[in-house]
Design a protein around this motif. Sequence first.
Motif, PDB file in Angstrom:
ATOM      1  N   PHE A 134       3.268 -23.232   5.086  1.00 15.15           N
ATOM      2  CA  PHE A 134       2.140 -22.364   5.432  1.00 15.15           C
ATOM      3  C   PHE A 134       1.543 -22.772   6.776  1.00 15.15           C
ATOM      4  O   PHE A 134       1.179 -21.920   7.584  1.00 15.15           O
ATOM      5  CB  PHE A 134       1.068 -22.400   4.341  1.00 15.15           C
ATOM      6  CG  PHE A 134      -0.095 -21.504   4.637  1.00 15.15           C
ATOM      7  CD1 PHE A 134       0.026 -20.130   4.534  1.00 15.15           C
ATOM      8  CD2 PHE A 134      -1.301 -22.035   5.063  1.00 15.15           C
ATOM      9  CE1 PHE A 134      -1.038 -19.287   4.829  1.00 15.15           C
ATOM     10  CE2 PHE A 134      -2.375 -21.204   5.365  1.00 15.15           C
ATOM     11  CZ  PHE A 134      -2.239 -19.826   5.246  1.00 15.15           C
ATOM     12  N   GLY A 135       1.464 -24.067   7.031  1.00 14.76           N
ATOM     13  CA  GLY A 135       0.949 -24.546   8.319  1.00 14.76           C
ATOM     14  C   GLY A 135       1.807 -24.072   9.474  1.00 14.76           C
ATOM     15  O   GLY A 135       1.297 -23.628  10.507  1.00 14.76           O
ATOM     16  N   GLY A 136       3.127 -24.138   9.295  1.00 12.94           N
ATOM     17  CA  GLY A 136       4.035 -23.658  10.333  1.00 12.94           C
ATOM     18  C   GLY A 136       3.923 -22.161  10.545  1.00 12.94           C
ATOM     19  O   GLY A 136       3.905 -21.674  11.675  1.00 12.94           O
ATOM     20  N   LEU A 137       3.806 -21.422   9.461  1.00 15.22           N
ATOM     21  CA  LEU A 137       3.665 -19.970   9.553  1.00 15.22           C
ATOM     22  C   LEU A 137       2.347 -19.588  10.222  1.00 15.22           C
ATOM     23  O   LEU A 137       2.305 -18.693  11.067  1.00 15.22           O
ATOM     24  CB  LEU A 137       3.755 -19.347   8.153  1.00 15.22           C
ATOM     25  CG  LEU A 137       3.713 -17.829   8.079  1.00 15.22           C
ATOM     26  CD1 LEU A 137       4.886 -17.216   8.833  1.00 15.22           C
ATOM     27  CD2 LEU A 137       3.729 -17.376   6.623  1.00 15.22           C
ATOM     28  N   ALA A 138       1.286 -20.282   9.878  1.00 15.97           N
ATOM     29  CA  ALA A 138      -0.017 -20.004  10.491  1.00 15.97           C
ATOM     30  C   ALA A 138       0.032 -20.287  11.989  1.00 15.97           C
ATOM     31  O   ALA A 138      -0.477 -19.499  12.804  1.00 15.97           O
ATOM     32  CB  ALA A 138      -1.104 -20.849   9.821  1.00 15.97           C
ATOM     33  N   GLY A 139       0.644 -21.408  12.372  1.00 17.99           N
ATOM     34  CA  GLY A 139       0.770 -21.730  13.792  1.00 17.99           C
ATOM     35  C   GLY A 139       1.558 -20.681  14.540  1.00 17.99           C
ATOM     36  O   GLY A 139       1.194 -20.264  15.645  1.00 17.99           O
ATOM     37  N   TRP A 140       2.635 -20.210  13.934  1.00 18.40           N
ATOM     38  CA  TRP A 140       3.460 -19.180  14.552  1.00 18.40           C
ATOM     39  C   TRP A 140       2.678 -17.870  14.682  1.00 18.40           C
ATOM     40  O   TRP A 140       2.757 -17.174  15.687  1.00 18.40           O
ATOM     41  CB  TRP A 140       4.717 -18.955  13.739  1.00 18.40           C
ATOM     42  CG  TRP A 140       5.877 -18.442  14.548  1.00 18.40           C
ATOM     43  CD1 TRP A 140       5.858 -17.472  15.504  1.00 18.40           C
ATOM     44  CD2 TRP A 140       7.204 -18.890  14.472  1.00 18.40           C
ATOM     45  NE1 TRP A 140       7.107 -17.283  16.014  1.00 18.40           N
ATOM     46  CE2 TRP A 140       7.956 -18.148  15.399  1.00 18.40           C
ATOM     47  CE3 TRP A 140       7.853 -19.842  13.703  1.00 18.40           C
ATOM     48  CZ2 TRP A 140       9.319 -18.324  15.582  1.00 18.40           C
ATOM     49  CZ3 TRP A 140       9.211 -20.009  13.884  1.00 18.40           C
ATOM     50  CH2 TRP A 140       9.931 -19.267  14.816  1.00 18.40           C
ATOM     51  N   GLY A 141       1.922 -17.527  13.663  1.00 13.92           N
ATOM     52  CA  GLY A 141       1.124 -16.296  13.719  1.00 13.92           C
ATOM     53  C   GLY A 141       0.077 -16.337  14.808  1.00 13.92           C
ATOM     54  O   GLY A 141      -0.095 -15.375  15.563  1.00 13.92           O
ATOM     55  N   VAL A 142      -0.623 -17.453  14.917  1.00 18.38           N
ATOM     56  CA  VAL A 142      -1.639 -17.608  15.964  1.00 18.38           C
ATOM     57  C   VAL A 142      -0.969 -17.546  17.340  1.00 18.38           C
ATOM     58  O   VAL A 142      -1.488 -16.922  18.270  1.00 18.38           O
ATOM     59  CB  VAL A 142      -2.435 -18.919  15.775  1.00 18.38           C
ATOM     60  CG1 VAL A 142      -3.326 -19.200  16.967  1.00 18.38           C
ATOM     61  CG2 VAL A 142      -3.258 -18.861  14.495  1.00 18.38           C
ATOM     62  N   ALA A 143       0.195 -18.171  17.475  1.00 20.81           N
ATOM     63  CA  ALA A 143       0.919 -18.152  18.749  1.00 20.81           C
ATOM     64  C   ALA A 143       1.309 -16.726  19.140  1.00 20.81           C
ATOM     65  O   ALA A 143       1.227 -16.359  20.313  1.00 20.81           O
ATOM     66  CB  ALA A 143       2.158 -19.034  18.655  1.00 20.81           C
ATOM     67  N   THR A 144       1.701 -15.927  18.174  1.00 19.68           N
ATOM     68  CA  THR A 144       2.074 -14.538  18.452  1.00 19.68           C
ATOM     69  C   THR A 144       0.875 -13.761  18.984  1.00 19.68           C
ATOM     70  O   THR A 144       0.982 -13.013  19.956  1.00 19.68           O
ATOM     71  CB  THR A 144       2.646 -13.864  17.185  1.00 19.68           C
ATOM     72  OG1 THR A 144       3.807 -14.586  16.783  1.00 19.68           O
ATOM     73  CG2 THR A 144       2.997 -12.419  17.433  1.00 19.68           C
ATOM     74  N   VAL A 145      -0.271 -13.963  18.369  1.00 21.37           N
ATOM     75  CA  VAL A 145      -1.497 -13.295  18.839  1.00 21.37           C
ATOM     76  C   VAL A 145      -1.833 -13.757  20.252  1.00 21.37           C
ATOM     77  O   VAL A 145      -2.168 -12.948  21.126  1.00 21.37           O
ATOM     78  CB  VAL A 145      -2.670 -13.563  17.866  1.00 21.37           C
ATOM     79  CG1 VAL A 145      -3.985 -13.082  18.446  1.00 21.37           C
ATOM     80  CG2 VAL A 145      -2.405 -12.904  16.520  1.00 21.37           C
ATOM     81  N   ILE A 146      -1.732 -15.062  20.501  1.00 24.34           N
ATOM     82  CA  ILE A 146      -2.041 -15.597  21.831  1.00 24.34           C
ATOM     83  C   ILE A 146      -1.081 -15.027  22.870  1.00 24.34           C
ATOM     84  O   ILE A 146      -1.500 -14.663  23.978  1.00 24.34           O
ATOM     85  CB  ILE A 146      -2.008 -17.140  21.805  1.00 24.34           C
ATOM     86  CG1 ILE A 146      -3.242 -17.650  21.085  1.00 24.34           C
ATOM     87  CG2 ILE A 146      -1.906 -17.729  23.210  1.00 24.34           C
ATOM     88  CD1 ILE A 146      -3.281 -19.142  20.876  1.00 24.34           C
ATOM     89  N   GLN A 147       0.201 -14.923  22.536  1.00 22.91           N
ATOM     90  CA  GLN A 147       1.158 -14.352  23.482  1.00 22.91           C
ATOM     91  C   GLN A 147       0.865 -12.883  23.756  1.00 22.91           C
ATOM     92  O   GLN A 147       0.959 -12.424  24.903  1.00 22.91           O
ATOM     93  CB  GLN A 147       2.588 -14.524  22.963  1.00 22.91           C
ATOM     94  CG  GLN A 147       3.054 -15.951  23.058  1.00 22.91           C
ATOM     95  CD  GLN A 147       4.489 -16.128  22.609  1.00 22.91           C
ATOM     96  OE1 GLN A 147       5.182 -15.171  22.286  1.00 22.91           O
ATOM     97  NE2 GLN A 147       4.939 -17.367  22.594  1.00 22.91           N
ATOM     98  N   PHE A 148       0.504 -12.140  22.734  1.00 24.02           N
ATOM     99  CA  PHE A 148       0.173 -10.726  22.928  1.00 24.02           C
ATOM    100  C   PHE A 148      -1.056 -10.573  23.822  1.00 24.02           C
ATOM    101  O   PHE A 148      -1.058  -9.778  24.765  1.00 24.02           O
ATOM    102  CB  PHE A 148      -0.049 -10.048  21.577  1.00 24.02           C
ATOM    103  CG  PHE A 148      -0.291  -8.566  21.686  1.00 24.02           C
ATOM    104  CD1 PHE A 148       0.745  -7.708  21.995  1.00 24.02           C
ATOM    105  CD2 PHE A 148      -1.554  -8.036  21.475  1.00 24.02           C
ATOM    106  CE1 PHE A 148       0.535  -6.332  22.103  1.00 24.02           C
ATOM    107  CE2 PHE A 148      -1.778  -6.671  21.573  1.00 24.02           C
ATOM    108  CZ  PHE A 148      -0.736  -5.816  21.889  1.00 24.02           C
ATOM    109  N   VAL A 149      -2.078 -11.369  23.561  1.00 28.70           N
ATOM    110  CA  VAL A 149      -3.301 -11.315  24.382  1.00 28.70           C
ATOM    111  C   VAL A 149      -2.989 -11.747  25.816  1.00 28.70           C
ATOM    112  O   VAL A 149      -3.457 -11.130  26.782  1.00 28.70           O
ATOM    113  CB  VAL A 149      -4.429 -12.177  23.760  1.00 28.70           C
ATOM    114  CG1 VAL A 149      -5.596 -12.334  24.709  1.00 28.70           C
ATOM    115  CG2 VAL A 149      -4.881 -11.562  22.434  1.00 28.70           C
ATOM    116  N   GLY A 150      -2.168 -12.798  25.965  1.00 26.41           N
ATOM    117  CA  GLY A 150      -1.754 -13.217  27.308  1.00 26.41           C
ATOM    118  C   GLY A 150      -1.015 -12.105  28.026  1.00 26.41           C
ATOM    119  O   GLY A 150      -1.219 -11.871  29.220  1.00 26.41           O
TER     120      GLY A 150
END
Length: 164
Positions: A134-150
């Motif tokens: 779950f920690g890995g999935l959460a990190g990946w999800g947050v990273a996806t949002v950050i990349q989209f915003v970037g």
Amino acid sequence: MTQFFGALSTGVVIFLLLLSLVGTLIPIIPGVLLMWVIVFIYALVDGFTAVSTTSFIIISLITLVTGTSDIWLTLFGTKKGGASVKSMLIGTVGAVVGSFLLPIVGTIAGYIGGLLLGEYWQHGDWEVAKKAGFGGLAGWGVATVIQFVGGIFIFAIFLWQVIF
């Protein structure tokens, strides 16, 4: 005629940037990096007149931070979830294998599956393994949002420089 081709090339670049922005949401496509390459080629061909050097440096910094976020945020989330380095390596192998077996979804599924197996083998406890996964999935999800915003910021800076 030159203005027509200039507007046409700018339109093509905007279209490619929008496609790359969508690519930030697909795990195997390096959308932010593609956006950077597109802006770089446009600026290089244009002689850095439409896109200033300062704006390109800002775009490069955004790309560096957001484009690598899937690596460092996933590792951070995984480590926060209690996973060992061995499990993270197994997860990485799972992500690579998953990318080939089932493009797009397989990358995430392979990573999480590898984490779960690695942690289960190490601890023999599915609860511990699920926490790491779950920690890995959460990190990946947050990273996806950050990349989209970037990607949105890169797109906005490009439009601001080229159109306004």
